[in-house]
Design a protein around this motif. Structure first.
Motif, PDB file in Angstrom:
ATOM      1  N   UNK A 115      -6.029  -7.618 -11.606  1.00 14.44           N
ATOM      2  CA  UNK A 115      -6.834  -8.840 -11.717  1.00 14.44           C
ATOM      3  C   UNK A 115      -6.546  -9.727 -10.510  1.00 14.44           C
ATOM      4  N   UNK A 116      -7.598 -10.223  -9.881  1.00 17.93           N
ATOM      5  CA  UNK A 116      -7.477 -11.182  -8.795  1.00 17.93           C
ATOM      6  C   UNK A 116      -8.080 -12.503  -9.253  1.00 17.93           C
ATOM      7  N   UNK A 117      -7.297 -13.564  -9.197  1.00 21.34           N
ATOM      8  CA  UNK A 117      -7.759 -14.891  -9.591  1.00 21.34           C
ATOM      9  C   UNK A 117      -7.884 -15.744  -8.331  1.00 21.34           C
ATOM     10  N   UNK A 118      -9.087 -16.240  -8.064  1.00 22.70           N
ATOM     11  CA  UNK A 118      -9.324 -17.032  -6.846  1.00 22.70           C
ATOM     12  C   UNK A 118      -8.964 -18.489  -7.133  1.00 22.70           C
ATOM     13  N   UNK A 169      -9.468 -21.627 -12.821  1.00 23.02           N
ATOM     14  CA  UNK A 169      -8.100 -21.954 -13.205  1.00 23.02           C
ATOM     15  C   UNK A 169      -7.099 -21.373 -12.233  1.00 23.02           C
ATOM     16  N   UNK A 170      -5.831 -21.740 -12.442  1.00 26.98           N
ATOM     17  CA  UNK A 170      -4.739 -21.259 -11.604  1.00 26.98           C
ATOM     18  C   UNK A 170      -4.251 -19.918 -12.157  1.00 26.98           C
ATOM     19  N   UNK A 171      -3.963 -18.991 -11.277  1.00 28.78           N
ATOM     20  CA  UNK A 171      -3.686 -17.607 -11.651  1.00 28.78           C
ATOM     21  C   UNK A 171      -2.659 -17.498 -12.786  1.00 28.78           C
ATOM     22  N   UNK A 433       0.313 -24.805 -11.607  1.00 27.95           N
ATOM     23  CA  UNK A 433       0.461 -24.139 -12.896  1.00 27.95           C
ATOM     24  C   UNK A 433       1.753 -24.532 -13.596  1.00 27.95           C
ATOM     25  N   UNK A 434       2.785 -24.903 -12.841  1.00 25.35           N
ATOM     26  CA  UNK A 434       4.084 -25.210 -13.430  1.00 25.35           C
ATOM     27  C   UNK A 434       3.942 -26.188 -14.583  1.00 25.35           C
TER      28      UNK A 434
END
Length: 890
Positions: A115-118, A169-171, A433-434
């Motif tokens: 999966x690649x999340x942009x 969203x963030x990966x 994301x943290x």
């Protein structure tokens, strides 16, 4: 070791740890849960090599037990669009190389799900307005259309490859909230096989998924590529540091404060390259969202992973985040049957146990230059003042006394004025994301914003404020709780869904403000809810960076300066002129919990992730032509075929001694991958800027280094070109400069490397402690290799970067205990000979000869940092990609 289990009237097969225990007499209950997952992984591979490893893992941590090389095969790979994009470029290049060798390019295909999340491309060009999100997204697509078209081609051309579009969203948050299975079901050999969800990712904060009991960590893009192509990711049997948690967080302390405290504590305990596993009665008081903040920060405390075993809270989160009930039932039955469910009554054995009482955690920040430098909230002001006059280094700026009193006037174009002082917060960003994965932390910020607005507080004009949630779920609960208008009133409008400020995509400051900062040489600050604050990372004008919980980001935006004690001094004044303190607007835990119970609903997750792959119309409108091999455009400044396979011989050559190597850079301690790898904006007068200008690219269209990771010509010119790099060979000149030998010319590092290349001279880097700490940036290794660097000698290496160097054919060497370049009298002006050959073994000591201009020789020993025979094969092949290609062709 196979057994079967019936779940909801369906039979499943799995590799049983209980069966292994019955066969070997091993006590599985004494093994850390992370080791149990590694053990199952090796059992499932069913190889002769694996049988040996199984027996050594079963004896893990027993007296005289031997460390071994573990061939870990992840169940999936997760990518983000910068490091991951470069990995897909390499796969496309591998396909071309296979085709050039006259074979079927389809043999290059992911063998496991990818999966690649942009999420890394969007920048904060616009902020503080309701139109910022739309404008940033439109600009993102305009800048990156060529890259996004390439990703769309890859999605259509490679098997088992999916893309989560931009503005989603963030990966790591998308992974936590949607992509992670916890337990994977796969149809194979006419059976339904169950096994733990495991992964590697091309971002160091892949570790965030450890919060869900999923074992995974960050690797370089090149190692991820190998994993996609069926190659194991090798690691040495890890030490596992157990952290026993007791108590619970007190009112006012957050998971962010816990994570920052652990980052300092575990850095001091030197957990670099080790597994960290959390246990104890305190686990019951931490939600998965709390755990995710702690697990995310594992790279900052140096660990391979920060693992939380699967327990009842894990199952609760799966229900809460809208996972399928049938899948959830399978997960619970499997993990309990296979001894992977946390048992509080049976404490595992650990290499070492560290105690932490959650009730001791206090509100804190980290800074001004490193995430491990914890500062209690009450000491931020004095700590900042002290840093000004401390020697220039990790905790100081080397400035004269009285610098904290410096101020300047900003004259805006509309005729208004504003005073700006040392320590001014010019960037305040809720991002990364943290923290954005945690509804409690995010709603605390929203509620604080509401109370601040009701008190009549406002943010100074010079503060660039932004809110980039990690998923659309966060925006939904802000809206439903009625908090978004208050955030917007303070300038914290939603400006995009991506890492943004945390990865240096903070965008420009107002030109007037930036000019004043530069003209007056004013030391200003940023406060962000991110995980990295290395010097030069956040913005070129910002020298001090502090990590903080989102509500404290807002508090410092209101105060306007880090030279303020938020525990005793007011944030501002209300409409009556009365002082307003942080305690006056700080929400209680009970208030926040009420909002969570009312507005953070399972339906939000189901609705937002129900169309995750096709909800972005800009993405849907991209048209591409499917093909087996990519049509490279030689004029492209975004996507280019890298030179890794040029003149590739069908067989690897034997390892040879390295002669007459020159030093390209002599560096100090804590050199991060941000120092090494191209990151952030591309300066006009830099080697990369000049290259783009020569190829007809206007400065406004330079975009960022991250967006151009698919073009090696740009990236090699940006390697070792960080504005804060201090190369001792540059005669005091800061940035990407070095001295060429023997001429003595001061050149850019790229120009010097080109000169050495023409002279057929190999290069090396001398460095201190913790070389390569930071994000798992593959270009930190790719770039130095393309500069002609064959060797790095350091006092110590960060785990991921050491591995990445070897995977690019660069030899990592470590000074023996008690020695370094300075103690040996090495100036960097010497030429070096390395005595190494094909008989080298893991961690062997080799001899080095350094000859100065007078012919005097300094001989010394270094350790070759090969951790396994496989890593020696990487080096022998001059990198993992040539090795994979040779294996595929044969």
């Amino acid at each position: 070791m196979k057994r079967t289990i019936i779940i909801q009237n369906k039979e499943y097969t799995f590799f049983s740890l209980k069966a292994l225990a019955e066969k070997t007499g091993a006590d599985i209950s004494r093994l850390p849960y992370s080791i149990r997952i590694l053990l199952e992984n090796i059992l499932r591979q069913e190889t002769a090599e694996g049988d040996k490893v199984v027996h050594q893992l079963v004896d893990w941590n027993l007296p005289n037990s031997q460390k071994t090389e573990i061939p870990f095969k992840p169940g999936r790979v997760i990518l983000q669009d910068l490091t991951g994009g470069a990995a897909i470029v390499d796969l496309a290049s591998l396909r071309k190389a296979v085709k050039d060798f006259g074979q079927d390019p389809n043999i290059i295909n992911p063998e496991i799900p990818v999966d690649l999340v942009i999420d890394h491309s969007v920048q904060v060009d616009f902020a503080g307005s309701k139109t910022a999100f739309q404008k940033n997204e439109e600009l993102e697509f305009a800048r990156n259309m060529e890259r996004y078209s390439f990703f769309k081609w890859a999605e259509q051309s490679f098997d088992s490859f999916r893309v989560v579009p931009p503005a989603t969203g963030i990966v790591h948050q998308v992974n936590l909230e949607y992509l992670a299975d916890v337990v994977t079901e796969r149809d194979t050999k006419n059976e339904n096989l169950l096994f733990p969800d495991t992964l590697v990712g091309t971002d160091s904060h892949t570790t965030m998924i450890n919060a869900l009991g999923v074992l995974g960590w960050g690797v370089g893009g090149i190692e991820a590529e190998a994993g996609m192509l069926g190659q194991p990711c090798y690691l040495t049997t890890p030490d596992v540091i157990g952290v026993r948690l007791t108590g619970s967080l007190k009112n006012g302390a957050t998971a962010t404060d816990l994570a920052l405290t652990l980052t300092q504590l575990l850095r001091e305990k030197n957990v670099v390259g080790k597994f960290v596993e959390y246990f104890g009665e305190g686990l019951a008081h931490l939600t998965v969202s709390d755990r995710s903040v702690v697990a995310n920060m594992a790279p900052e405390y140096g660990a391979t992973c920060g693992f939380f075993p699967i327990d009842q809270e894990t199952l609760n989160y799966l229900d809460f985040s809208g996972r399928d009930p049938e899948q959830r039932a399978i997960i619970e039955a499997y993990v309990k049957e296979n001894q992977l469910f946390y048992d509080a009554a049976k404490e595992a054995d650990y290499t070492e146990i560290i105690e932490l009482n959650l009730s001791d955690i206090e509100p804190s920040l980290a800074g001004p230059k490193r995430p491990q430098d914890l500062v209690p909230l009450s000491k931020v002001k004095q700590g900042f003042i002290d840093s000004l006059t401390k020697p220039n280094g990790n905790s100081g700026y080397g400035l004269a006394a009285g610098e904290e009193k410096k101020q300047a006037t900003i004259n805006y174009e509309d005729g208004t004025q504003e005073t700006i002082e040392t320590g001014a917060v010019v960037i305040a960003s809720i991002t990364s994301c943290t923290n954005t994965s945690n509804p409690f932390i995010m709603l605390s910020a929203g509620l604080l914003a509401k109370k601040a607005v009701e008190k009549g507080l406002s943010v100074k004009r010079y503060v660039k404020t932004s809110l980039s949630p990690g998923s659309k779920v966060a925006t939904r609960y802000f809206e439903d709780a009625g908090l978004l208008p208050y955030l917007e009133k303070l300038g914290f409008d939603v400006i995009g869904y991506g890492c943004m400020t945390c990865v240096g995509n903070s965008g420009p400051l107002d030109e007037t403000i930036s000019q004043v900062i530069q003209d007056e040489n004013l030391l200003v600050s940023a406060v962000l809810s991110g995980n990295r604050n290395f010097e030069g990372r956040i913005h070129a004008d910002v020298k001090a960076g502090y990590l903080a919980a989102p509500h404290l980001v807002i508090a410092y935006a209101l105060a306007g300066n880090v030279n303020v004690d938020l525990t005793t001094e007011p944030l501002g004044f209300d409409s009556e002129g009365a002082p307003v303190y942080l305690k006056d607007i700080m929400p209680s835990n009970e208030e926040v919990e009420q909002l969570i119970n009312r507005y953070v609903k399972t339906d939000l997750y189901k609705e937002e992730y129900g169309s995750v792959f096709n909800s972005n119309q800009h993405w849907n409108n991209i048209e591409t032509t499917p093909s087996m091999t990519y049509e490279w455009d030689e004029k492209s400044t975004y996507i280019a075929n890298p030179p890794y396979f040029e003149a590739l011989e069908s067989q690897a050559q034997s390892i040879q001694a390295l002669k007459n190597q020159r030093v390209l850079a002599k560096l100090g301690d804590s050199i991060t991958t941000d120092h090494l790898s191209p990151v952030g904006s591309i300066p006009l007068q830099s080697p990369a800027g000049k290259y783009l200008t020569e190829h007809g690219v206007r400065p406004q269209a330079f975009n960022s280094y991250g967006s151009r990771r698919g073009n090696h010509e740009v990236m090699v010119r940006g390697t070792l070109n960080n504005i804060r790099l201090r190369n001792e060979l540059a005669d005091g000149k800061e940035g990407g400069y070095t001295k060429h030998f023997p001429t003595g010319e001061i050149l850019t590092i790229f120009d010097a490397s080109e000169k050495y290349l023409k002279e057929d001279v190999g290069l090396l880097i001398l460095a201190g402690e913790d070389y390569g700490m930071g994000s798992s940036r593959d270009w930190a290794a790719k770039g130095v290799r393309l500069l002609g660097v064959n060797t790095v000698i350091a006092k110590s290496f960060e785990r991921i970067h050491r591995s990445n160097l070897l995977m690019m054919g660069v030899l990592p060497l470590q000074f023996v205990e008690g020695q370094d370049a300075d103690s040996l009298g090495l100036t960097g002006e010497e030429s070096f000979d390395f005595i190494i050959d094909d008989s080298i073994k893991p961690n062997d000591i080799i001899s080095v000869r350094a000859t100065n201009a007078n012919g005097d020789v300094t001989g010394f020993k270094v350790r070759a940092r090969f951790e396994s025979e496989t890593e020696i094969d990487y080096y022998r092949n001059q990198g993992i990609l040539p090795m994979v290609l040779r294996n595929k062709l044969s």
